[in-house]
Design an enzyme around this catalytic site. Structure first.
Site, mmCIF file in Angstrom:
data_model
loop_
_atom_site.group_PDB
_atom_site.id
_atom_site.type_symbol
_atom_site.label_atom_id
_atom_site.label_comp_id
_atom_site.label_asym_id
_atom_site.label_seq_id
_atom_site.Cartn_x
_atom_site.Cartn_y
_atom_site.Cartn_z
ATOM 1 N N SER A 14 0.838 -1.197 0.000
ATOM 2 C CA SER A 14 0.000 0.000 0.000
ATOM 3 C C SER A 14 0.872 1.245 0.000
ATOM 4 O O SER A 14 1.940 1.279 -0.599
ATOM 5 C CB SER A 14 -0.963 -0.053 1.186
ATOM 6 O OG SER A 14 -0.264 -0.236 2.406
ATOM 7 N N ASP A 187 3.414 11.942 9.073
ATOM 8 C CA ASP A 187 2.059 12.375 9.421
ATOM 9 C C ASP A 187 1.433 11.509 10.507
ATOM 10 O O ASP A 187 0.230 11.556 10.720
ATOM 11 C CB ASP A 187 1.172 12.357 8.175
ATOM 12 C CG ASP A 187 1.154 10.991 7.492
ATOM 13 O OD1 ASP A 187 1.790 10.051 8.025
ATOM 14 O OD2 ASP A 187 0.516 10.863 6.436
ATOM 15 N N HIS A 190 2.720 7.473 7.777
ATOM 16 C CA HIS A 190 3.706 7.194 6.730
ATOM 17 C C HIS A 190 5.119 7.493 7.220
ATOM 18 O O HIS A 190 5.325 8.356 8.076
ATOM 19 C CB HIS A 190 3.365 7.985 5.466
ATOM 20 C CG HIS A 190 2.019 7.636 4.924
ATOM 21 N ND1 HIS A 190 0.923 8.464 5.080
ATOM 22 C CD2 HIS A 190 1.582 6.527 4.279
ATOM 23 C CE1 HIS A 190 -0.138 7.892 4.528
ATOM 24 N NE2 HIS A 190 0.238 6.711 4.040
#
Length: 256
Positions: A14, A187, A190
């Protein structure tokens, strides 16, 4: 396709894979370490979960491809482990389904070739405070918590042990860093450069210790067009040349 043919390493997953060449990312670091030794390619899909991944396995990894990967590094789980939304939409995948999806991914990759090696990355932790601060009211039901990350991480690790697949416990590895919640993420979810360094260190550790043949650790792999040329300046110790691709010491300092 360009030649000569090198071993192919595929990063599949992902957003942590899609963004692995950003922010001092782990994909970019691997590409540097394995320069002239292996080709590192990404198949990363922002926001995807394991359910979507199994739908496109045959397209990303066709079994009849002329060239099969030497190594596939797989990461799913961060989106699967998010809390379910009342609308029924969103990336959440129930734990039993997540495990079976990951089993299907592993089985498919194992069947690509006898020489295809696999490493799974388990779900890393998150900075919960930063995630909550960045979440809008509509998406507030899509909860990300470290407890959910731990549960999905452990499920992935247990599956890999059952299937004899190499697995990296990112949930634990990242939390060994000082002030990990602030230094390892951009963040809260990530990876920042520091978090990516953890991923690379753990991958190299697996590659170094694995009893695979051929070896896939960068020190054990041949350098493409390794040069012994009258045009190269060679140090008196015969260990370094003017050609940076032939140096080993500049990487050994950090990446053993």
């Amino acid at each position: 396709m360009v030649g000569p043919q090198r071993p192919l390493f595929v990063l599949f997953g992902s957003s942590i894979v899609q963004l692995s060449f950003s922010n001092g990312g782990w994909g970019a670091i691997l590409a540097d370490i394995f320069a002239r030794k292996a080709d590192i390619v990404t198949r990363g899909y922002y926001g995807w979960n394991s359910r979507r991944a199994i739908e496109i396995l045959d397209k990303v990894f066709p079994k009849d491809a002329a060239i099969q990967p030497s190594l596939v590094i797989v990461y799913f789980g961060g989106n699967d482990s998010m809390g379910a939304h009342s609308s029924g939409l969103g990336p959440h995948v129930p734990l039993p389904e997540f495990v079976e999806n990951m089993r299907k991914i592993a089985t498919h990759l194992k069947n690509l070739s006898d020489q295809t090696r696999i490493i799974f990355l388990s779900c890393p932790p998150v900075n919960e405070a930063k995630v909550q601060a960045n979440t809008s009211a509509y998406f507030s039901e899509l909860v990300r918590t470290n407890e959910l990350c731990r549960i999905y991480s452990e499920a992935c690790i247990n599956l890999c042990h059952e299937m004899d697949i190499k697995v990296i416990d990112l949930y634990s590895a990242i939390q060994k860093r000082d002030d990990w919640a602030n230094t390892c993420f951009t963040d809260g979810v990530h990876l920042a450069a520091e978090g990516s360094k953890v991923v690379v260190e753990e991958i190299l550790k697996v590659l170094k210790e694995a009893d695979w043949e051929p070896k896939l650790h960068w020190k054990s792999m041949a350098t493409e067009f390794s040069e012994d040329s009258p045009y190269d300046l060679v140090a008196a110790d015969r260990k370094t040349t003017i050609n940076p691709s032939e140096w080993t010491f500049h990487r050994e300092i950090q990446w053993d």
